[in-house]
Design a protein around this motif. Sequence first.
Motif, PDB file in Angstrom:
ATOM      1  N   SER A   1      34.671  34.082  19.084  1.00 51.65           N
ATOM      2  CA  SER A   1      34.935  34.102  20.590  1.00 51.65           C
ATOM      3  C   SER A   1      34.379  35.632  21.005  1.00 51.65           C
ATOM      4  O   SER A   1      33.780  36.295  20.220  1.00 51.65           O
ATOM      5  CB  SER A   1      36.378  34.423  20.748  1.00 51.65           C
ATOM      6  OG  SER A   1      37.060  35.568  20.324  1.00 51.65           O
ATOM      7  N   THR A   2      34.296  35.663  22.235  1.00 53.00           N
ATOM      8  CA  THR A   2      33.403  36.878  22.670  1.00 53.00           C
ATOM      9  C   THR A   2      34.292  38.060  22.701  1.00 53.00           C
ATOM     10  O   THR A   2      33.794  39.152  22.894  1.00 53.00           O
ATOM     11  CB  THR A   2      33.005  36.534  24.362  1.00 53.00           C
ATOM     12  OG1 THR A   2      34.552  36.250  25.051  1.00 53.00           O
ATOM     13  CG2 THR A   2      32.041  35.529  24.426  1.00 53.00           C
ATOM     14  N   SER A   3      35.637  37.964  22.433  1.00 54.04           N
ATOM     15  CA  SER A   3      36.678  38.955  22.320  1.00 54.04           C
ATOM     16  C   SER A   3      36.318  40.233  21.507  1.00 54.04           C
ATOM     17  O   SER A   3      36.385  41.260  21.870  1.00 54.04           O
ATOM     18  CB  SER A   3      37.897  38.768  22.298  1.00 54.04           C
ATOM     19  OG  SER A   3      38.187  38.221  20.865  1.00 54.04           O
TER      20      SER A   3
ATOM     21  N   VAL B   1      32.155  23.751  15.188  1.00 53.75           N
ATOM     22  CA  VAL B   1      32.888  24.845  15.377  1.00 53.75           C
ATOM     23  C   VAL B   1      31.907  26.124  15.106  1.00 53.75           C
ATOM     24  O   VAL B   1      31.829  27.134  15.960  1.00 53.75           O
ATOM     25  CB  VAL B   1      34.224  24.886  14.493  1.00 53.75           C
ATOM     26  CG1 VAL B   1      34.629  26.251  14.638  1.00 53.75           C
ATOM     27  CG2 VAL B   1      35.050  23.826  14.959  1.00 53.75           C
ATOM     28  N   GLU B   2      31.195  26.140  13.991  1.00 52.95           N
ATOM     29  CA  GLU B   2      30.362  27.149  13.969  1.00 52.95           C
ATOM     30  C   GLU B   2      29.182  27.254  14.997  1.00 52.95           C
ATOM     31  O   GLU B   2      28.860  28.543  15.322  1.00 52.95           O
ATOM     32  CB  GLU B   2      29.598  26.992  12.257  1.00 52.95           C
ATOM     33  CG  GLU B   2      28.640  28.141  12.112  1.00 52.95           C
ATOM     34  CD  GLU B   2      28.094  27.878  10.581  1.00 52.95           C
ATOM     35  OE1 GLU B   2      27.333  28.537  10.191  1.00 52.95           O
ATOM     36  OE2 GLU B   2      28.733  27.223   9.783  1.00 52.95           O
ATOM     37  N   MET B   3      28.751  26.240  15.280  1.00 53.13           N
ATOM     38  CA  MET B   3      27.909  26.507  16.506  1.00 53.13           C
ATOM     39  C   MET B   3      28.071  26.764  17.730  1.00 53.13           C
ATOM     40  O   MET B   3      27.538  27.831  18.119  1.00 53.13           O
ATOM     41  CB  MET B   3      26.987  24.987  16.672  1.00 53.13           C
ATOM     42  CG  MET B   3      26.045  24.327  15.666  1.00 53.13           C
ATOM     43  SD  MET B   3      25.497  22.801  15.396  1.00 53.13           S
ATOM     44  CE  MET B   3      24.356  22.734  17.212  1.00 53.13           C
ATOM     45  N   ILE B   4      29.366  26.485  18.148  1.00 52.02           N
ATOM     46  CA  ILE B   4      29.795  26.799  19.147  1.00 52.02           C
ATOM     47  C   ILE B   4      30.261  28.367  19.163  1.00 52.02           C
ATOM     48  O   ILE B   4      29.889  29.154  20.005  1.00 52.02           O
ATOM     49  CB  ILE B   4      31.388  26.230  19.622  1.00 52.02           C
ATOM     50  CG1 ILE B   4      31.138  24.700  19.738  1.00 52.02           C
ATOM     51  CG2 ILE B   4      32.095  26.928  20.600  1.00 52.02           C
ATOM     52  CD1 ILE B   4      32.382  23.819  19.765  1.00 52.02           C
ATOM     53  N   GLY B   5      30.695  28.818  17.711  1.00 51.32           N
ATOM     54  CA  GLY B   5      30.916  30.378  17.593  1.00 51.32           C
ATOM     55  C   GLY B   5      29.781  31.099  17.874  1.00 51.32           C
ATOM     56  O   GLY B   5      29.508  32.020  18.697  1.00 51.32           O
TER      57      GLY B   5
ATOM     58  N   VAL C   1      26.159  34.600  20.480  1.00 56.07           N
ATOM     59  CA  VAL C   1      24.949  34.883  21.457  1.00 56.07           C
ATOM     60  C   VAL C   1      24.941  35.102  22.865  1.00 56.07           C
ATOM     61  O   VAL C   1      24.502  36.119  23.551  1.00 56.07           O
ATOM     62  CB  VAL C   1      23.800  33.765  20.911  1.00 56.07           C
ATOM     63  CG1 VAL C   1      22.719  33.901  21.573  1.00 56.07           C
ATOM     64  CG2 VAL C   1      23.766  33.806  19.510  1.00 56.07           C
ATOM     65  N   GLN C   2      25.671  34.504  23.449  1.00 58.28           N
ATOM     66  CA  GLN C   2      26.015  34.353  25.015  1.00 58.28           C
ATOM     67  C   GLN C   2      26.417  35.694  25.168  1.00 58.28           C
ATOM     68  O   GLN C   2      25.957  36.491  26.033  1.00 58.28           O
ATOM     69  CB  GLN C   2      26.772  33.340  25.360  1.00 58.28           C
ATOM     70  CG  GLN C   2      27.070  33.261  26.939  1.00 58.28           C
ATOM     71  CD  GLN C   2      28.339  32.729  27.394  1.00 58.28           C
ATOM     72  OE1 GLN C   2      29.146  32.588  26.702  1.00 58.28           O
ATOM     73  NE2 GLN C   2      28.246  32.090  28.566  1.00 58.28           N
ATOM     74  N   ALA C   3      27.180  36.239  24.612  1.00 59.93           N
ATOM     75  CA  ALA C   3      27.984  37.448  24.734  1.00 59.93           C
ATOM     76  C   ALA C   3      27.079  38.387  24.599  1.00 59.93           C
ATOM     77  O   ALA C   3      27.041  39.646  25.424  1.00 59.93           O
ATOM     78  CB  ALA C   3      29.387  37.901  24.055  1.00 59.93           C
TER      79      ALA C   3
END
Lengths: 123, 231
Positions: free
Chosen positions: A84-86, B208-212, B217-219
Amino acid sequence: MPTILAVDDSRAVRTLLRREVKDLGVEVVEAEDGLQALERLRTSRIDLVLLDVTMPRMDGVEALRAMRETGNKTPVIMLTSESSTSVVDRVLGLGVSDYVLKPFKPDTLKEKVQQVLRSRMAG
Amino acid sequence: MSDPHETDATPTGAASAARDADLVEVIADFLDEGAEGLARADEILIAVEQGAAGDDDVHALFRVFHTIKGVAGFLELGDVVALAHATEALLNRVREGERALAGDTFQAVFEATGLLQRRLEALREAVDARADLAPDVELPALVARVEALIVAPAPAAPLVTGLAGEPGAAPAAWEPEPVSEPDAGARRLGAGLRETVRVDVERVDTMVEMIGELMIVQAMVVHSPEIAALG
């Protein structure tokens, strides 16, 4: 020989970290939580910290904050299973070199460690 | 510098990994730590029952499942990961005050602790006997129960009845998808919560790994000074 500090409350994960970087020609020292990590950083020359987030006594984010507040600029790769971004939000501005999601695939961590050490040696 | 005999070329499941000395050490560490952690979880659950547990205990309980999940992931123990992950997520709701560790939630964590103890013991026996680890027939149903508790909205949740201490329902950040017609499987879970699909575990892992990775990366992009400077 560069020295890596592997910080995780799980002995099994520390063994895995050691295993992952063993052929990079590095020395690996360990700490079980944030407090031990800070102690290690005070007493040894460390080139890179692999820092878990969720740990007892002092978690990885608090340890990182304490490092930076005391002027310690050692590169840090955060190890997190919190997809998560947290975590990213919490360490924002604290100078993290990279993030690795646990469980990391073989070579993923190794590549990131190599990258950081290379730029540290170059710098 | 690099080792030409890289052992990772042939990844294996934990129970049949005896050739790799490091992995054997990791498994031994995992079994010892897991047993210690789950024994600690038992103690904490007893304290919870006696009303003697504090926030730190809930955090410690969370970490037990978190650690097991992490190492089991490396060891490709998919079923252990699934149960530890679900229990960790349920305990996270407890940590955040959205659930009381009581009633069905307590029962589920209690059962997960016992089942994982049994699972690790089975793994130890499989490693000793150099045999494959047989699946645990009760585990998937418990995972489903724990997952149902995680998504059950607190106010109208038939799954968490009888919880005197259940705090009021902080509205979830997202709503579970409505189910048009509860089928037999959903009724077995106690409520028409959701439909299920069968997906290969490896595919789910990868997703799940790709989403993580994507979220991180997005953040990193969003928070990068260069991007901030543009705004």
